[in-house]
Design a protein around this motif. Structure first.
Motif, PDB file in Angstrom:
ATOM      1  N   VAL A  32      33.093  52.952  83.447  1.00  0.00           N
ATOM      2  CA  VAL A  32      31.936  53.494  82.731  1.00  0.00           C
ATOM      3  C   VAL A  32      32.339  54.859  82.185  1.00  0.00           C
ATOM      4  N   ILE A  91      25.600  52.972  85.255  1.00  0.00           N
ATOM      5  CA  ILE A  91      26.258  52.340  86.405  1.00  0.00           C
ATOM      6  C   ILE A  91      25.487  51.091  86.835  1.00  0.00           C
ATOM      7  N   ALA A  94      26.155  48.394  84.346  1.00  0.00           N
ATOM      8  CA  ALA A  94      27.507  47.842  84.504  1.00  0.00           C
ATOM      9  C   ALA A  94      27.548  46.799  85.607  1.00  0.00           C
ATOM     10  N   ARG A  95      26.733  46.998  86.621  1.00  0.00           N
ATOM     11  CA  ARG A  95      26.717  46.047  87.744  1.00  0.00           C
ATOM     12  C   ARG A  95      26.020  44.735  87.388  1.00  0.00           C
ATOM     13  N   THR A 102      32.055  43.480  89.012  1.00  0.00           N
ATOM     14  CA  THR A 102      31.053  44.544  89.103  1.00  0.00           C
ATOM     15  C   THR A 102      31.055  45.236  90.458  1.00  0.00           C
ATOM     16  N   ILE A 105      33.530  49.464  90.214  1.00  0.00           N
ATOM     17  CA  ILE A 105      33.089  50.338  89.128  1.00  0.00           C
ATOM     18  C   ILE A 105      33.881  51.638  89.192  1.00  0.00           C
ATOM     19  N   VAL A 127      30.997  53.736  94.048  1.00  0.00           N
ATOM     20  CA  VAL A 127      31.979  53.524  92.985  1.00  0.00           C
ATOM     21  C   VAL A 127      33.381  53.458  93.584  1.00  0.00           C
TER      22      VAL A 127
END
Length: 294
Positions: A32, A91, A94-95, A102, A105, A127
């Motif tokens: 990210v 974040i 993104a998951r 995922t 990260i 993360v």
């Protein structure tokens, strides 16, 4: 590689992003990424993302609210709290991406965003790794680097902006990059020549922000989060940094058990282009391969 336009919600406002995916079917870790002070993703973040994707990583590269292609009014409002909320939203988004790993990260931030990833990573707690490039870690140090004359001009305009916002007036602005002694947030001798050339020729870029952030910057010390950040963290320090002085960042990193530091004989804006860009990308890829292999 594939690059798609995607968007996600951050506190009721739409943030827009690029989603890079490497070729192949194996789920890839997700990096990210976001930029620094008043900057947008089109200012060379695609160059970094393309290198990472070519090495097998997926990348989510977003613009903060009030900037670039993301929504948010008034435009050019730089709020530290809102930008950290944008990181949390990115974040979380993104998951939810399909076809990527995922559970792994990585956060990547540069300059002001380099400080944001330290706070965001410490707050999230899950993360896999963090890369912080030429990071803003000490508001006091960066304010001192601004100089007395520029500091006074920014403060005066920030107070006027804050008072006007309470009355519903349009923002009073300050420059992002300006000449030494001007009412701007970056006034070192290399600020204009280093920052503005990162803007693509076809981008209508606004070199100013709402001045009220000038009151928040001296009180912000994201370097403290580095000491508590449990994830493996790479800190890329420019020794000749005129915007985010190297000394405070190095001191914070020495107290961070999970931090690895690489130092470069370069200025704050050199790291985005040329030989310094090639060197830092190679080091960041080495770190990624060692900590979060694709």
């Amino acid at each position: 590689m594939i690059r798609s336009d995607v968007e996600f919600d951050s506190s009721g406002t739409t943030c827009r992003a690029w989603w890079y995916r490497p070729e192949g079917t194996t789920p890839a870790p997700v990096i990210v990424m976001a930029h620094g002070l008043g900057a947008v993703r089109r200012m060379r973040l695609d160059a970094f993302a393309e290198r990472f994707t070519a090495a097998g990583y997926s990348c989510l590269v977003f613009d903060y609210r009030h900037f670039g292609d993301s929504d948010g009014e008034p435009r050019q409002l730089l709020s530290i709290r809102r930008q950290l909320d944008d990181w949390a939203a990115a974040i979380a988004f993104a998951r939810t991406l399909r076809g990527v790993d995922t559970a792994r990260i990585v956060l990547w931030g540069t300059s002001f965003g380099g400080g944001h990833v330290l706070v965001a990573g410490e707050r999230d707690g899950r993360v896999a790794a963090v890369i912080s490039q030429c990071p803003f870690t000490s508001g006091i140090a960066s304010t001192a680097a601004l100089g007395v004359v520029s500091g006074a001009k920014v403060t005066a305009r920030a107070l006027a902006d804050l008072a006007g916002s309470a009355l519903g007036r349009p923002p009073v602005t300050v420059g992002l990059a300006g000449a030494p002694g001007s009412a701007a947030l970056m006034t070192a001798s290399d600020a204009v020549s280093g920052y503005l050339p990162l803007v693509p020729d076809d981008l209508e870029f606004v070199n100013e922000v709402a001045a009220r952030v000038g009151l928040a910057i001296p009180l912000h010390t994201p370097g403290r989060a580095l000491r508590k950040l449990a994830s493996p963290t790479l800190v890329c320090i420019c020794d000749e940094d005129s915007v985010a002085p190297a000394g405070p960042t190095a001191r914070h990193a020495r107290r961070a058990p999970a931090a690895r530091v690489i130092r470069y004989p370069a200025g704050h804006f050199d790291i985005y282009v040329g030989a310094d860009f090639e060197r830092v990308v190679a080091d960041q890829l080495d770190f990624l391969r060692a900590t979060v292999p694709a």
